[in-house]
Design an enzyme around this catalytic site. Structure first.
Site, PDB file in Angstrom:
ATOM      1  N   THR A   1      -5.134   6.049   8.980  1.00  0.00           N
ATOM      2  CA  THR A   1      -5.075   5.043   7.933  1.00  0.00           C
ATOM      3  C   THR A   1      -6.481   4.444   7.804  1.00  0.00           C
ATOM      4  OG1 THR A   1      -4.047   2.964   7.233  1.00  0.00           O
ATOM      5  CG2 THR A   1      -4.349   3.257   9.587  1.00  0.00           C
ATOM      6  N   GLY A   2      -6.758   3.837   6.669  1.00  0.00           N
ATOM      7  CA  GLY A   2      -8.081   3.247   6.498  1.00  0.00           C
ATOM      8  C   GLY A   2      -8.754   3.774   5.256  1.00  0.00           C
TER       9      GLY A   2
ATOM     10  N   SER B   1       0.816  -1.230   0.000  1.00  0.00           N
ATOM     11  CA  SER B   1       0.000   0.000   0.000  1.00  0.00           C
ATOM     12  C   SER B   1       0.835   1.259   0.000  1.00  0.00           C
ATOM     13  CB  SER B   1      -0.911   0.051   1.232  1.00  0.00           C
ATOM     14  OG  SER B   1      -1.990  -0.809   1.078  1.00  0.00           O
TER      15      SER B   1
ATOM     16  N   ARG C   1      -7.860   9.033  -8.528  1.00  0.00           N
ATOM     17  CA  ARG C   1      -8.381   9.103  -7.156  1.00  0.00           C
ATOM     18  C   ARG C   1      -7.270   9.497  -6.166  1.00  0.00           C
ATOM     19  NH1 ARG C   1      -7.285   6.385  -1.976  1.00  0.00           N
ATOM     20  NH2 ARG C   1      -9.231   6.350  -0.812  1.00  0.00           N
TER      21      ARG C   1
ATOM     22  N   THR D   1       1.254   6.775   1.028  1.00  0.00           N
ATOM     23  CA  THR D   1       0.448   5.632   0.598  1.00  0.00           C
ATOM     24  C   THR D   1       0.375   5.525  -0.919  1.00  0.00           C
ATOM     25  OG1 THR D   1      -1.728   4.593   0.891  1.00  0.00           O
ATOM     26  CG2 THR D   1      -1.730   6.943   0.486  1.00  0.00           C
TER      27      THR D   1
ATOM     28  N   THR E   1      -0.911   1.646   4.607  1.00  0.00           N
ATOM     29  CA  THR E   1      -0.462   3.048   4.618  1.00  0.00           C
ATOM     30  C   THR E   1       0.340   3.326   5.876  1.00  0.00           C
ATOM     31  OG1 THR E   1      -2.349   3.812   3.383  1.00  0.00           O
ATOM     32  CG2 THR E   1      -1.308   5.430   4.838  1.00  0.00           C
TER      33      THR E   1
HETATM   34  C1  SD4 Z   1      -6.400   5.885   1.292  1.00  0.00           C
HETATM   35  N1  SD4 Z   1      -6.081   5.970   3.668  1.00  0.00           N
HETATM   36  O1  SD4 Z   1      -5.840   6.187   0.253  1.00  0.00           O
HETATM   37  C2  SD4 Z   1      -5.536   5.411   2.463  1.00  0.00           C
HETATM   38  C3  SD4 Z   1      -5.522   3.921   2.436  1.00  0.00           C
HETATM   39  C4  SD4 Z   1      -4.921   3.278   3.627  1.00  0.00           C
HETATM   40  O2  SD4 Z   1      -3.869   1.523   4.513  1.00  0.00           O
HETATM   41  O3  SD4 Z   1      -4.828   3.820   4.704  1.00  0.00           O
HETATM   42  N2  SD4 Z   1      -4.462   2.088   3.492  1.00  0.00           N
HETATM   43  O4  SD4 Z   1      -7.621   5.911   1.443  1.00  0.00           O
END
Ligand code: SD4
Length: 331
Positions: free
Chosen positions: A237-238, A85, A214, A204, A187
């Site tokens: 993160t998320g 990621s 995006r 990330t 991330t």
């Molecule tokens: C995103 N927050 O691009 C990031 C993805 C992520 O672990 O945290 N992945 O939405």
């Protein structure tokens, strides 16, 4: 220093449970207490935060600044092809291109961000250059790439054999699902406190097989990260869409400014996401995890769902912690 700031520092010291003798309390100001590498505190998202934090400490021990430490910590994950990621080996978008988002912010409000950047292994280092070498905050896409080239960064292929294979496999069905697998976040967000200063970084490759163009929360101030020398530094993160819509990192720090502990602030901010987006949608499930450090050493990691871990380094020791969470998984 304002009375309010003094009050915040005092209350968080007590809330954070830092134990000092009455004499030490009277004699030491906060910056003096956190003045050497042993007293620096670093928190990073996920288990790859462990080597990242260790790198941060190494940089501090060799005389580097807090920003040097956070940049090099984030570089560890960016340059690891096994981390799918972030940076090299990050999963591509639905068209097969790896596009990167990264940002850095210090407590004084200096910040640099790159979005939708292709072909560079260490976007966090480019974000730092945006902060230090331009009058701007955010550069995107080809403009960010042009700037990176002008700063001497080398272009490389970020797609590895493994990530190419994964994309080819996905392409067979090309099922577009914006719900990131809750197990599959990598991330890295790193926050740190050193010599009374705070800062945050986040880097990330975003959601695997996302739509081309995006951009997630990670390079957006207030969402994926925020830092304020009066309060602390936070990173997220998320599933970025919900972090963006909730301005989560900014919110956490504002809650701390109001006198809440680091952990309570994370909990309230994540509850905001849960109540607004998850509770009304029984079909929806996604993860958001946080790391936060207060200016006076109060820290926390927290997540919506179980399974989120964060790395904490304090007094020279690094540990991986299972974060407390709000809710059980639905299915
Ligand atoms: C995103 N927050 O691009 C990031 C993805 C992520 O672990 O945290 N992945 O939405």
């Amino acid at each position: 220093m304002s009375n309010r700031r003094n009050f915040l520092k005092k209350s968080a010291l007590i809330g954070g449970g830092i134990l000092l003798s009455p004499l030490a309390k009277a004699e030491l100001s906060i910056p003096e207490m956190i003045s050497n590498s042993e007293d620096s505190i670093f928190l990073s998202t996920w288990n790859h935060g462990v080597p990242a934090n260790k790198k941060a400490l190494e940089i501090i021990k060799s005389g580097g600044s807090l920003l040097d430490a956070l940049e090099k910590a984030a570089n560890v994950s960016e340059s690891n092809p096994k981390n799918t990621s972030v940076g090299l080996g990050g999963m591509p978008d639905r068209d097969g291109h790896v596009t990167l988002d990264a940002a850095v912010m210090d407590g004084k409000g200096n910040a640099g961000c790159v979005c939708f950047l292709e072909g560079f292994e260490n976007p966090i280092s480019i974000a730092r250059k945006v902060m230090e070498e331009t009058p701007h905050v955010i550069l995107v896409g080809e403009g960010a790439a042009q700037f990176a080239r002008s700063q001497g960064f080398k272009e490389i292929e970020l797609l590895t054999e493994e990530s190419k294979k994964a994309w080819e496999e996905w392409s067979k069905e090309a099922k577009y699902s914006p719900e990131v697998n809750v197990e599959n976040h990598d991330t890295i967000g790193v926050v740190g406190l050193h010599k009374g200063e705070v800062a945050a970084t986040c880097t990330t490759s975003g959601m695997a097989f996302k739509m081309r163009g995006r951009v997630g929360d990670s390079p957006i101030l207030g969402a994926g990260l925020f830092a304020d020398e009066e309060v602390g530094a936070c990173a997220a993160t998320g599933l970025g869409e919900y972090v963006l819509k909730s301005q989560t990192s900014f919110l956490v720090l504002e809650l701390m400014r109001q006198g809440n502990s680091a952990e309570k602030s994370c909990k309230i901010a994540l509850e905001r996401i849960k109540t607004k987006f998850l509770d009304p949608n029984p079909e929806l499930e996604f993860q958001v995890g946080l790391v936060v450090i207060g200016i006076n050493g109060d820290y926390a990691g927290y997540s919506i769902l179980p399974g989120y871990q964060y790395a904490i380094t304090k007094r020279g020791n690094t540990e991986l912690i299972d974060a407390p969470y709000l809710a059980k998984r639905r299915g």
